[in-house]
Design a protein around this motif. Structure first.
Motif, mmCIF file in Angstrom:
data_model
loop_
_atom_site.group_PDB
_atom_site.id
_atom_site.type_symbol
_atom_site.label_atom_id
_atom_site.label_comp_id
_atom_site.label_asym_id
_atom_site.label_seq_id
_atom_site.Cartn_x
_atom_site.Cartn_y
_atom_site.Cartn_z
ATOM 1 N N ASP A 543 0.352 45.635 45.408
ATOM 2 C CA ASP A 543 0.900 45.033 46.625
ATOM 3 C C ASP A 543 0.802 43.634 46.201
ATOM 4 N N ARG A 544 1.952 42.641 46.081
ATOM 5 C CA ARG A 544 2.297 41.564 44.959
ATOM 6 C C ARG A 544 2.580 40.412 46.116
ATOM 7 N N THR A 545 2.679 40.997 47.782
ATOM 8 C CA THR A 545 3.274 40.701 48.638
ATOM 9 C C THR A 545 2.410 39.143 49.109
ATOM 10 N N THR A 546 1.345 38.989 48.938
ATOM 11 C CA THR A 546 0.139 38.194 49.424
ATOM 12 C C THR A 546 0.475 37.486 48.658
ATOM 13 N N PHE A 547 0.610 37.736 47.016
ATOM 14 C CA PHE A 547 0.184 36.102 46.168
ATOM 15 C C PHE A 547 2.411 35.089 45.840
ATOM 16 N N CYS A 548 2.910 36.528 46.016
ATOM 17 C CA CYS A 548 4.162 35.548 46.467
ATOM 18 C C CYS A 548 4.161 35.084 47.615
ATOM 19 N N GLN A 549 3.323 35.346 48.614
ATOM 20 C CA GLN A 549 3.514 34.585 49.816
ATOM 21 C C GLN A 549 2.323 32.905 50.031
ATOM 22 N N GLN A 550 1.451 33.263 49.096
ATOM 23 C CA GLN A 550 0.939 32.321 48.884
ATOM 24 C C GLN A 550 1.881 31.484 47.697
#
Length: 951
Positions: A543-550
């Motif tokens: 899941d890249r959600t956190t990375f994209c959010q960052q």
């Protein structure tokens, strides 16, 4: 039923509309026959309840039937059928009645549906209140407004009777809704077999007989009876029906009592007859409203309670079935471990009948080796809440009735039954699992492979069928494992088909689709493995959600930082301008006084020197803050060159000597004893660094102390310059703070000037020149600040001249101006501040033979420049209306003034201000406070070079 019935076909809807119109007309005629006396307002308007229920069950589409029926009924009632003389008024009155009754039904029904979400709003007391309010009171009021207003407008009733007729009309409609609509809502209950079976007909017969008898006596059906009863005696009998029977029986009982009361009253009998007609009518209507509202509210309360009780009973029955038929053994004990319940599966597992274990301690079901410790589990949990077995699942040994040990899995939890603590144990016989241990090991091998291949969520596929998924996959996509395992892989797990992974190595970016439908960014990687002759595809997902959010947060933070830096630069520019503007007058006029020192007393000369010193210090603070701002913004530039450091040190020592002499501090320069050193640095900035370190060594020293500066070459072939003092020293903790902004270590003494940013600027300057800086200090002994710079090999030890990097320090009375250059020259000064204008006027008058003309704003300055054609223009930047940059731009566009050199003279001292001045054509940009020497130097240079280039 919580919604309207399904819509009909168009043809059926037409028949429903016509049928409703006929029903309305017939019931309207019936209601008109019930008027007291005939021709007056009827006590109950039957159609109001019918049309409200019709809209509830069929929707707004049948409104034409209401309008048509109401129109026809009212026209029929008021039309003179013999002469037809009032045809027009009758039609108008009928139209008003049609509109009013239509709105009455539609508005009332929609309000009820919105509030209760049901077409039968008598299931709870709250629903009844909403039904009475919206369906009866609000709807009746709408009908009365339109109907009575129509009658008054056409002259059927006088306006003086408007409120009386409106009130009886409103109550009649209200009573009609309360009387008829509930009967229609409960009509189908009479055909419900389950409700018919629940009726005890003997009790119902007794109820009907008692109700009929009491109602007859109370309503005066037997006027010669010896025991007439008061009217309120009907209510207890109706309450008996509410609490004893279903709601439809209570509703029809209420309907029967109401109809009887109306008919008896119309016929001239009963408790409401015999008096004033209007009073009788109101009393009858109020009785009907009260009795029906009371019964309906009680019906709602009882129905609601019965629903709750029914739900509880169903829940208990369900619990008993689940308990008895559960796939696992269920044992319930009291807090001491004594068995209270033992279901069928538990009997099957342990071999005991229910009666053999009820009342025994649960340890009876364990082997003897375990039994001796079993009570400790209860004692430890009750005293210390130590969950050795409670609140968790674990494998244990049980004992069958025949003595055989049983491998069991047991999960025990704490529960409460009416505040009585119990323990519920769910037991599973796992004996069969031991027999299939080999199969489990093969399965475990697959899961081990799954774990080894996993870096996040995993899904294993065999021929497009899901073999397994791990918990991160379940959490990520929102599916339960049972929804996926053993089934074809769902096509909607990813935004692209799985074939996009075929033949592609590495990580592929895609989007996952959660069960709820939301999309999220993912990284997908696939590998294929041969296991037990099965070709398995193992897909791992991150899941890249956190990375994209960052990344988004980082961009937002960067944007915020840029905006904050712009705001800071704007603030510093404004602050610099606001401080430099008054400082310009202070410094300028102080210089003028200093030039006139021969005309001043000693005390006055001393005061002028104090003013000069204070203003110089203030200007230094402003410059420090601007320097720090430029450094932080990355706009500070150093000009690297080969610098003779010995010469720079010697010059700095000479500049600091007056300060050290005033405090009785001895200053030693050990560089004179060494050979010349050449370093790579910015000549002006290295001098700024050394002056700051030397002045600090003097300021933070004690009287009669010492300061020394020396240099040595390090092992890394760099020059270390050390400034050592015998002052107060710095503690080890404070040494970490000296290079932080606005940290003044010895500020508590209150005698040392400064802002706490000098060393911050010094450190940044040194590092920008490729050097390093540090400090070694001991409290109350002294400090050594050192810097290291790169050495440069110079043939023959030749030195580099640094005069161009040093600021001129001559006093104002040493300025010499060429009168030849100034003779007959004309200077235009565009300035809105009178003090600045007077200062420059006095400087020009005192130091040159040029003439000065002035303008207070940009527009006037442009006109004077075109007319006078001066040799030089001094231009303030911050002018009212048109600023200096705009003025310069216009002057450069005019053919007559394009060649006149323009010198910017402003309190805006930021680099971007200076750069902008050069862009618009300033040949010089002088910052306030005015340096008299520089100003006169520029005047002499530019007046000698009319078309001078930017300096």
């Amino acid at each position: 039923m919580n919604q309207q019935l399904h819509s009909s076909s168009p043809l059926k809807t037409v028949f429903e509309i016509l049928g409703l119109a006929v029903i309305y007309f017939v019931t309207a005629r019936l209601g008109q026959q019930l008027a007291i006396p005939p021709g007056n307002v009827t006590p109950v308007w039957i159609p109001s309840g019918i049309i409200l229920y019709a809209v509830l069950i069929r929707g707004n589409a049948i409104w034409p039937g209401i309008c048509l029926g109401a129109f026809a009924g009212n026209v029929w009632a008021y039309l003179d059928w013999q002469e037809f003389t009032n045809l027009g008024p009758a039609l108008l009155s009928g139209t008003a009645n049609g509109i009013g009754d239509t709105l009455c039904a539609v508005v009332g029904a929609q309000l009820i549906l919105r509030a209760t979400n049901t077409i039968r709003p008598i299931e709870s007391s709250l629903q009844v209140f909403q039904f009475v309010l919206y369906g009866a009171l609000v709807g009746g009021a709408i009908s009365a407004i339109f109907g009575v207003t129509g009658l008054a407008v056409v002259g059927f009733i006088p306006w003086s009777d408007y409120m009386h007729v409106w009130l009886t009309w409103w109550v009649g409609d209200t009573v009609g809704v309360l009387l008829v609509a509930p009967v229609l809502m409960t009509a189908l209950d009479w055909f419900d077999k389950s409700k018919l079976r629940a009726i005890r007909f003997k009790e119902l017969a007794a109820y009907v007989i008692v109700l009929a008898l009491v109602a007859s006596l109370a309503l005066g059906l037997f006027p010669d009876a010896q025991l007439p009863l008061p009217l309120f005696m009907v209510l207890p009998v109706l309450l008996w029906g509410v609490f004893k029977f279903e709601s439809h029986i209570s509703v029809i009982s209420m309907f029967a009592i109401a109809v009887t009361a109306i008919v008896v009253t119309v016929l001239g009998g009963g408790p409401f007859a015999g008096g004033d007609v209007n009073t009788s009518l109101i009393e009858l209507q109020l009785f009907l409203f009260t009795i029906m509202t009371t019964i309906l509210v009680l019906v709602g309360m009882v129905t609601e309670r019965r629903a709750i009780e029914s739900g509880v009973e169903v829940s208990e029955q369900r619990y008993k079935r689940l308990f008895a038929q559960a796939a696992g053994g269920i044992i319930i004990t009291d807090e001491n471990g004594c068995i209270e319940s033992f279901n069928e599966k538990a009997q099957e597992i342990f071999g005991y009948e229910n009666a053999e274990v009820i009342g025994r301690n649960v340890s009876y079901l364990t082997p003897s080796v375990v039994r001796v410790h079993h009570q400790d589990y209860f004692d430890n949990y009750d005293s210390f809440k130590q969950a050795e077995i409670f609140g968790m699942g674990r494998q244990v040994l049980g004992r069958h009735k025949d003595g055989q040990e049983l491998p069991l899995f047991i999960a025990i939890s704490e529960t409460y039954d009416r505040e009585k603590k119990q323990f519920l144990a769910v037991v599973h016989d796992i004996g069969d699992q031991v027999k299939v241990e080999k199969e489990l090991k093969a399965s475990e091998e697959k899961f081990r492979l799954l774990a080894n291949a996993s870096f996040e969520a995993l899904i294993v596929i065999n021929k497009n069928v899901v073999v397994s998924v791990n918990e991160p996959f379940v959490n990520m996509f929102g599916y339960d494992a049972v929804e996926l395992v053993g089934k074809p892989i769902k096509r909607k797990l990813f935004t692209t088909d799985l074939v996009f992974l075929e033949g592609r190595g590495g990580v592929v970016e895609s989007e996952g689709i959660r069960k709820q439908g939301g999309r999220f960014p993912i990284e997908v990687q696939q590998k294929t493995e041969q296991i037990n002759n099965e070709l398995l595809k193992i897909i791992s997902i991150r899941d890249r959600t956190t990375f994209c959010q960052q990344q988004i947060e980082l961009k937002n933070a960067r944007d915020q930082a840029v905006n904050a830096n712009k705001s800071k630069s704007k603030f510093l520019s404004s602050m610099s301008h606001q401080l430099r503007t008054p400082l310009n007058a202070i410094v300028g006029f102080a210089q003028l006084l200093e030039m006139s020192s021969s005309n001043l007393s000693q005390q006055q000369n001393d005061s002028v020197k104090e003013i000069r010193s204070a203003s110089k210090h203030l200007l230094s603070l402003i410059d420090d803050i601007l320097d720090l701002s430029k450094i932080e913004a990355g706009k500070f530039v150093v000009n690297m060159a080969d610098i003779n450091i010995n010469s720079v040190v010697e010059g700095c020592v000479e500049l600091v000597k007056p300060l050290s002499n005033n405090r009785g501090i001895k200053l030693f320069n050990h560089f004179v004893e060494n050979k010349p050193y050449v370093v790579k640095a910015d000549g002006f900035r290295i001098k700024q660094v050394l002056l700051n370190l030397l002045s600090n060594a003097v300021k933070y020293n004690h009287a009669d102390g010492t300061v020394s500066i020396s240099g040595e070459v390090t092992a890394s072939h760099r020059l270390r310059v050390s400034i050592t003092d015998s002052g107060v020293g710095i503690s080890e903790d404070d040494q970490q703070k000296v290079f932080e902004p606005f940290e003044r270590i010895h500020s508590e003494s209150g005698v040392v000037e400064g802002t706490g940013i000098g060393l911050v600027i010094t450190k940044n300057l040194v590092e920008m020149m490729g050097g390093t800086i540090g400090v070694e200090s001991y409290k109350y002994i002294g400090s050594t600040f050192w810097i290291e710079l790169d050495l440069v090999e110079v043939e023959g030890g030749s030195s580099v001249d640094v005069e161009s990097f040093e600021r001129r320090t001559e006093s104002a009375d040493a300025i010499q101006v060429s009168e030849t250059a100034m003779q007959g020259k004309k200077i235009l000064y565009i300035e809105d501040e009178p003090a600045n204008l007077r200062l420059v006027q006095q400087l020009v008058n005192r130091l040159s033979s040029a003439s000065l003309i002035s303008a207070a704003n940009g527009a006037l300055g442009i006109e004077i420049a075109k007319k006078e054609l001066p040799d030089l223009i001094l231009l303030d930047v911050n002018l009212p209306g048109m600023d200096g940059y705009q003025v310069a731009t216009r002057l450069k566009r005019l053919q007559a003034t394009a060649g006149i050199p323009i010198v910017g003279l402003s309190a805006n001292a930021l680099q971007e201000d200076i750069d902008r001045g050069c862009e618009v054509g300033f040949v010089e940009y002088l910052t306030k406070p005015i340096n008299v020497e520089l100003l006169m130097d520029v005047l002499q240079k530019r007046l000698g070079e009319p078309n001078g280039k930017p300096h």
